[in-house]
Design a protein around this motif. Structure first.
Motif, PDB file in Angstrom:
ATOM      1  N   PHE A 224       0.844  -1.187   0.000  1.00  0.00           N
ATOM      2  CA  PHE A 224       0.000   0.000   0.000  1.00  0.00           C
ATOM      3  C   PHE A 224       0.884   1.243   0.000  1.00  0.00           C
ATOM      4  N   ASN A 225       0.506   2.191  -0.788  1.00  0.00           N
ATOM      5  CA  ASN A 225       1.259   3.438  -0.884  1.00  0.00           C
ATOM      6  C   ASN A 225       0.405   4.576  -0.341  1.00  0.00           C
ATOM      7  N   ILE A 226       0.873   5.293   0.666  1.00  0.00           N
ATOM      8  CA  ILE A 226       0.155   6.410   1.291  1.00  0.00           C
ATOM      9  C   ILE A 226       0.870   7.706   0.945  1.00  0.00           C
ATOM     10  N   ASN A 227       0.145   8.619   0.349  1.00  0.00           N
ATOM     11  CA  ASN A 227       0.677   9.939   0.032  1.00  0.00           C
ATOM     12  C   ASN A 227       0.084  10.958   0.994  1.00  0.00           C
ATOM     13  N   ILE A 228       0.926  11.579   1.765  1.00  0.00           N
ATOM     14  CA  ILE A 228       0.487  12.557   2.764  1.00  0.00           C
ATOM     15  C   ILE A 228       0.658  13.967   2.215  1.00  0.00           C
ATOM     16  N   ASP A 229      -0.361  14.795   2.411  1.00  0.00           N
ATOM     17  CA  ASP A 229      -0.295  16.200   2.005  1.00  0.00           C
ATOM     18  C   ASP A 229       0.593  16.933   3.011  1.00  0.00           C
ATOM     19  N   GLN A 230       1.850  17.130   2.630  1.00  0.00           N
ATOM     20  CA  GLN A 230       2.796  17.739   3.551  1.00  0.00           C
ATOM     21  C   GLN A 230       2.411  19.155   3.936  1.00  0.00           C
ATOM     22  N   GLU A 231       1.821  19.879   3.006  1.00  0.00           N
ATOM     23  CA  GLU A 231       1.458  21.282   3.283  1.00  0.00           C
ATOM     24  C   GLU A 231       0.390  21.368   4.355  1.00  0.00           C
ATOM     25  N   LYS A 232      -0.664  20.572   4.221  1.00  0.00           N
ATOM     26  CA  LYS A 232      -1.716  20.591   5.232  1.00  0.00           C
ATOM     27  C   LYS A 232      -1.194  20.088   6.583  1.00  0.00           C
TER      28      LYS A 232
ATOM     29  N   LEU B 255       0.323  21.328  12.168  1.00  0.00           N
ATOM     30  CA  LEU B 255       1.295  21.325  13.248  1.00  0.00           C
ATOM     31  C   LEU B 255       1.653  22.733  13.682  1.00  0.00           C
ATOM     32  N   GLY B 256       1.685  23.664  12.721  1.00  0.00           N
ATOM     33  CA  GLY B 256       2.013  25.042  13.066  1.00  0.00           C
ATOM     34  C   GLY B 256       0.954  25.689  13.925  1.00  0.00           C
ATOM     35  N   LEU B 257      -0.298  25.382  13.660  1.00  0.00           N
ATOM     36  CA  LEU B 257      -1.387  25.945  14.455  1.00  0.00           C
ATOM     37  C   LEU B 257      -1.523  25.268  15.804  1.00  0.00           C
ATOM     38  N   LYS B 258      -0.919  24.066  15.949  1.00  0.00           N
ATOM     39  CA  LYS B 258      -0.998  23.297  17.200  1.00  0.00           C
ATOM     40  C   LYS B 258      -2.431  23.122  17.663  1.00  0.00           C
TER      41      LYS B 258
ATOM     42  N   LYS C  22      -5.805  20.984  18.324  1.00  0.00           N
ATOM     43  CA  LYS C  22      -6.115  19.616  18.696  1.00  0.00           C
ATOM     44  C   LYS C  22      -6.910  18.926  17.604  1.00  0.00           C
ATOM     45  N   SER C  23      -7.762  19.722  16.927  1.00  0.00           N
ATOM     46  CA  SER C  23      -8.581  19.157  15.864  1.00  0.00           C
ATOM     47  C   SER C  23      -8.630  20.157  14.725  1.00  0.00           C
ATOM     48  N   PRO C  24      -8.422  19.772  13.489  1.00  0.00           N
ATOM     49  CA  PRO C  24      -8.115  18.401  13.091  1.00  0.00           C
ATOM     50  C   PRO C  24      -6.639  18.074  13.306  1.00  0.00           C
ATOM     51  N   SER C  25      -6.375  16.863  13.747  1.00  0.00           N
ATOM     52  CA  SER C  25      -4.999  16.395  13.920  1.00  0.00           C
ATOM     53  C   SER C  25      -4.452  15.908  12.581  1.00  0.00           C
ATOM     54  N   PRO C  26      -3.135  15.740  12.500  1.00  0.00           N
ATOM     55  CA  PRO C  26      -2.574  15.200  11.250  1.00  0.00           C
ATOM     56  C   PRO C  26      -3.151  13.851  10.867  1.00  0.00           C
TER      57      PRO C  26
ATOM     58  N   LEU D   7      -6.309  14.603   9.150  1.00  0.00           N
ATOM     59  CA  LEU D   7      -6.085  15.137   7.816  1.00  0.00           C
ATOM     60  C   LEU D   7      -5.813  14.014   6.818  1.00  0.00           C
ATOM     61  N   VAL D   8      -5.006  13.046   7.258  1.00  0.00           N
ATOM     62  CA  VAL D   8      -4.737  11.903   6.372  1.00  0.00           C
ATOM     63  C   VAL D   8      -6.015  11.131   6.103  1.00  0.00           C
ATOM     64  N   GLU D   9      -6.818  10.923   7.153  1.00  0.00           N
ATOM     65  CA  GLU D   9      -8.034  10.141   6.987  1.00  0.00           C
ATOM     66  C   GLU D   9      -9.040  10.883   6.108  1.00  0.00           C
ATOM     67  N   GLU D  10      -9.056  12.223   6.229  1.00  0.00           N
ATOM     68  CA  GLU D  10     -10.007  13.000   5.426  1.00  0.00           C
ATOM     69  C   GLU D  10      -9.691  12.869   3.943  1.00  0.00           C
ATOM     70  N   LYS D  11      -8.366  12.914   3.619  1.00  0.00           N
ATOM     71  CA  LYS D  11      -7.997  12.851   2.204  1.00  0.00           C
ATOM     72  C   LYS D  11      -7.972  11.422   1.683  1.00  0.00           C
ATOM     73  N   TYR D  12      -7.554  10.486   2.565  1.00  0.00           N
ATOM     74  CA  TYR D  12      -7.454   9.080   2.185  1.00  0.00           C
ATOM     75  C   TYR D  12      -8.192   8.239   3.215  1.00  0.00           C
ATOM     76  N   PRO D  13      -9.500   8.137   3.106  1.00  0.00           N
ATOM     77  CA  PRO D  13     -10.252   7.363   4.100  1.00  0.00           C
ATOM     78  C   PRO D  13      -9.852   5.900   4.056  1.00  0.00           C
ATOM     79  N   VAL D  14      -9.732   5.290   5.236  1.00  0.00           N
ATOM     80  CA  VAL D  14      -9.383   3.874   5.356  1.00  0.00           C
ATOM     81  C   VAL D  14     -10.409   3.187   6.210  1.00  0.00           C
ATOM     82  N   GLU D  15     -10.391   1.851   6.157  1.00  0.00           N
ATOM     83  CA  GLU D  15     -11.310   1.066   6.956  1.00  0.00           C
ATOM     84  C   GLU D  15     -10.925   1.146   8.434  1.00  0.00           C
TER      85      GLU D  15
END
Length: 771
Positions: free
Chosen positions: A724-732, A737-740, A742-746, A749-757
């Motif tokens: 499986f290949n996961i591509n993470i949006d580094q910018e988001k 992380l810059g805003l620190k 609590k929600s949405p967490s990284p 963000l990954v789950e929003e762009k690439y939903p998984v079971e």
């Protein structure tokens, strides 16, 4: 020269005794092995990149090291493998005759240039360089008969108590453990990490900061202040050792003063460092280790040293822990050498019998037999001087040379006997006259025979390694036999033979019967020769037919490098479809255990199975069974041979639909590979890509399987496994992380762009802490 020693027989005996003493000392020091060093020098470079894919290992480790391996003296070719377990293995093969120590030093020097370019994790693990040959020399299984310990406990015991001592034994090139040592396993919970707004890197950094050994100095260290009376070392924080210490490790402190500890976000426990292998010995949980012979080392001495070390270490084994040897190649070597020794003794006896029958004098027969031990021991001294060993080829050459080396002594004795009979003079004078007649002939015979065998010593490659020791052994024996025939044999004839002989045709008893029968045979032979000479064209035509038949039969005989023999061991390799789990592999190996331990119980002495490893590669869908057969004395019937066992195994394994199972015997020379036949490597020189290369391989396999000259055609490697290949949006991710917030967490963000079971989202992340 012969007259000099005839007058000085004591001096001749001194020379013979010196030759024998040199041979006896050399015989004790000569190494014993099955074959000489036929395999070319190989140097292995191994590196580990934890958690990396095969492609990542290839790009960042294997290629980096390979590109620095330039300018190595005698380098023939480089082969490498990179697998999904994060392991990079590079094998550098040098030309035959290359000094393995020099090759290893050169490889290490080149590796030092590549090390700074490797990933930090690889450098931390270390890159190992060793010299070894192919094939396993000895496989030792450590098992728990009553299943008190599991394979993980046994693997950790091997690493903790046996690895260092065994791996340092002289002759051990590489030690591969089928198991793992214990490590502190930290299983991160992604859900809890997300609740505390943490990343795995936060946990890793906290572990690195707090799991350290700190040097804190001493009180009263020199130079101390005046009046200092005591000196003491100060100890502070050391490496964490227990799961409780890791659980209490502080990860972060919140703004309200609360502490987040490792136990809040992870499960901590002792567990194996890796779960790559699962092994059994005769159905009991086991771990074990395989020994590979170092290049140039002595096989018998190495195995004996390893066995002694294991036996010594077994005295400290805990209750319900035992050991066994799943694969041992040395009994076949010892048996082969012993059989050649028996043949040697039989040849000596037959030579003595033939000499006695034809010379019909114990004194005359005894003189040539004195030359046999002198020449043989002298030959061993020459072998030791040239750096050779006692092996199948040198012993075979000595067996052949026995009939040749006594020829010179027989010629001397027979000619002296003839002169004594014809001229009725003293033995000393007869010997002098005889040696004047035949000394040149003796030297000429040795030169002619040497001219036949010496060219074989200049063959190149593995063929040259095989025939070089064979030819030099024969030539050495021939030269020494001439020396003894000129130095010692005349002195013995002059002192031991007596004048006066009975006409052979007038002797009575068995010798008389033999002489009369021999005379009749001789007369018949002379008449036959006359008949052939008078009809030469007819017999030349018959000779031509025989030569034509010889050429035709020679062309029809199958050829091979060395004959296949029952070595008392065999292998069975298991390969499941790509992506199959280790659990499925274990189930197939259980079927192999059932077949061998139930259907072949009278032939099998030990069975060691390993899931996760095979000669074709390492992976969860691969497995292998090492089968140790009983001694040959217990397997006397044809249906108990290794070929018969393999044939029945093929029939039984044909019913296993979930995997491909291959049973095969080891090759004649273990160092040259793991099975008979050959390996063919396809190289993508056109840059067509991996898919095109695999397609070409499959096409070649299909064509090869249809060729009647080839059997057992199969891919020598594991097929590509799904990933499986996961591509993470580094910018988001950086914004989050810059805003620190609590929600949405990284993670979200990954789950929003690439939903998984949910089953994937709830899986654990594996982090290892060393120390």
């Amino acid at each position: 020269m012969a007259r000099f020693f005839i007058e000085r027989p004591v001096f001749a005996w001194v020379i013979a005794i010196i030759i024998m003493m040199a041979g006896l000392m050399s015989l004790r020091a000569l190494p014993i092995e099955q074959y000489p060093e036929i395999a070319p020098t190989t140097i292995n470079v191994n590196a580990v990149y934890p958690g990396a894919s095969a492609e990542a290992v290839e790009d960042s480790v294997t290629q980096v090291i390979e590109q620095r391996m330039t300018g190595l003296d005698g380098l023939d070719y480089i082969s490498s493998t990179s697998n999904s377990a994060g392991i990079s293995s590079i094998t550098l093969t040098f030309e035959p005759g290359t000094d393995p120590d020099i090759a290893q030093v050169q490889v290490q020097n080149k590796l030092s240039l590549a090390t700074p370019l490797l990933p930090e994790q690889v450098q931390r693990q270390g890159v190992r360089v060793n010299k070894s040959t192919g094939g396993f020399l000895l496989i030792t299984s450590i098992f728990s008969p009553n299943k008190t310990y599991d394979r993980n406990d046994i693997g950790d015991y091997i690493y903790s108590n046996m690895y260092d001592r065994i791996s340092r034994i002289d002759g051990v090139g590489e030690m591969r453990v089928f198991g793992s040592q214990y490590a502190m396993r930290i299983w991160l919970d992604p859900t809890k990490l997300a609740q505390f707004n943490l990343l795995p890197s936060d946990v890793i950094n906290a572990i690195r900061e707090q799991n350290t050994q700190i040097s804190s100095g001493a009180i009263g260290g020199a130079p101390s202040v005046p009046g200092q009376e005591i000196n003491a070392t100060i100890t502070m924080q050391s490496l964490l050792r227990t799961p409780d210490q890791f659980r209490n490790l502080l990860i972060r402190t919140t703004t309200n003063g609360a502490s987040i500890r490792l136990e809040d976000v992870a499960r901590v426990e002792f567990g194996p460092e890796t779960y790559d292998a699962e092994s059994n010995f005769n159905g009991s949980p086991a771990s074990g280790f395989a020994i590979t012979l170092a290049t140039g080392a002595n096989a018998l001495d190495t195995v004996e040293a390893v066995k002694e070390a294991v036996a010594d270490l077994s005295n400290e084994f805990p209750t319900d822990l035992d050991y066994g040897f799943a694969v041992d190649t040395t009994p076949f070597i010892e048996t082969s050498i012993h059989e050649v020794e028996k043949t040697l003794m039989e040849a000596v006896f037959l030579v003595f019998l033939v000499i006695l029958v034809f010379l019909q004098s114990f004194r005359a027969a005894f003189i040539p037999m004195i030359a046999v031990p002198i020449v043989l021991l002298g030959t061993f001294a020459i072998l030791y001087t040239l750096g050779f060993s006692i092996n199948m080829l040198t012993m075979f050459a000595i067996v052949l040379a026995i009939g040749l080396l006594v020829d010179d002594a027989i010629v001397v004795v027979e000619n002296v006997e003839r002169v004594l009979e014809e001229e009725n003079i003293s033995p000393k004078e007869a010997t002098k006259k005889s040696m004047d007649q035949i000394t040149g002939a003796l030297i000429g015979i040795a030169l002619v025979l040497s001219a036949v065998f010496v060219p074989m010593a200049f063959f190149a490659g593995s063929t040259g390694a095989i025939y070089r020791q064979f030819s030099i052994t024969i030539v050495s024996a021939m030269v020494l036999s001439v020396v003894v025939a000129i130095v010692l044999t005349p002195a013995l004839c002059a002192t031991m033979l007596k004048p006066g002989h009975t006409d052979p045709s007038k002797k009575k008893g068995p010798f008389g019967w033999f002489n009369r029968g021999f005379d009749k045979t001789n007369n018949f032979y002379q008449g036959s020769v006359g008949h052939v000479v008078n009809r030469k064209w007819r017999y030349l035509f018959v000779y031509g037919i025989l030569v034509a038949a010889l050429v035709a039969l020679f062309g029809r005989l199958p050829g091979s490098f060395l004959p296949e023999e029952d070595q008392g061991i065999m292998f069975a390799m298991v390969q499941l479809p790509a992506g199959a789990s280790q659990e499925r592999t274990v189930e197939v190996l259980k079927k192999l255990e059932t077949h061998f331990m139930e259907n072949e119980a009278e032939n099998i002495d030990g069975l060691f199975t390993v899931a996760g490893f095979s000669f074709a590669g390492s992976g969860q869908n691969a497995g292998i069974a090492f089968v140790n057969l009983k001694d040959w004395s217990e397997r006397t019937r044809p249906d108990q041979s290794v070929d018969a066992v393999i044939g029945r195994a093929y029939g039984a394994f044909a019913g296993i639909r979930e995997a491909m199972v291959f049973a095969f015997a080891p090759p004649a020379i273990i160092e040259l590979g793991t099975a008979n036949g050959f390996d063919l490597q396809l190289v993508d020189r056109g840059g067509n890509g991996h898919d095109a290369l695999v397609a070409a391989r499959n096409q070649l396999l299909g064509m090869a399987s249809q060729d009647p000259r080839l059997v057992g055609v199969r891919p020598n490697g594991l097929n590509d496994t799904p990933q499986f290949n996961i591509n993470i949006d580094q910018e988001k991710g950086k914004i989050a992380l810059g805003l620190k917030q609590k929600s949405p967490s990284p993670w979200e963000l990954v789950e929003e762009k690439y939903p998984v079971e949910s089953t994937v989202k709830g899986s654990v992340v594996n982090v290892m802490s060393y120390g």
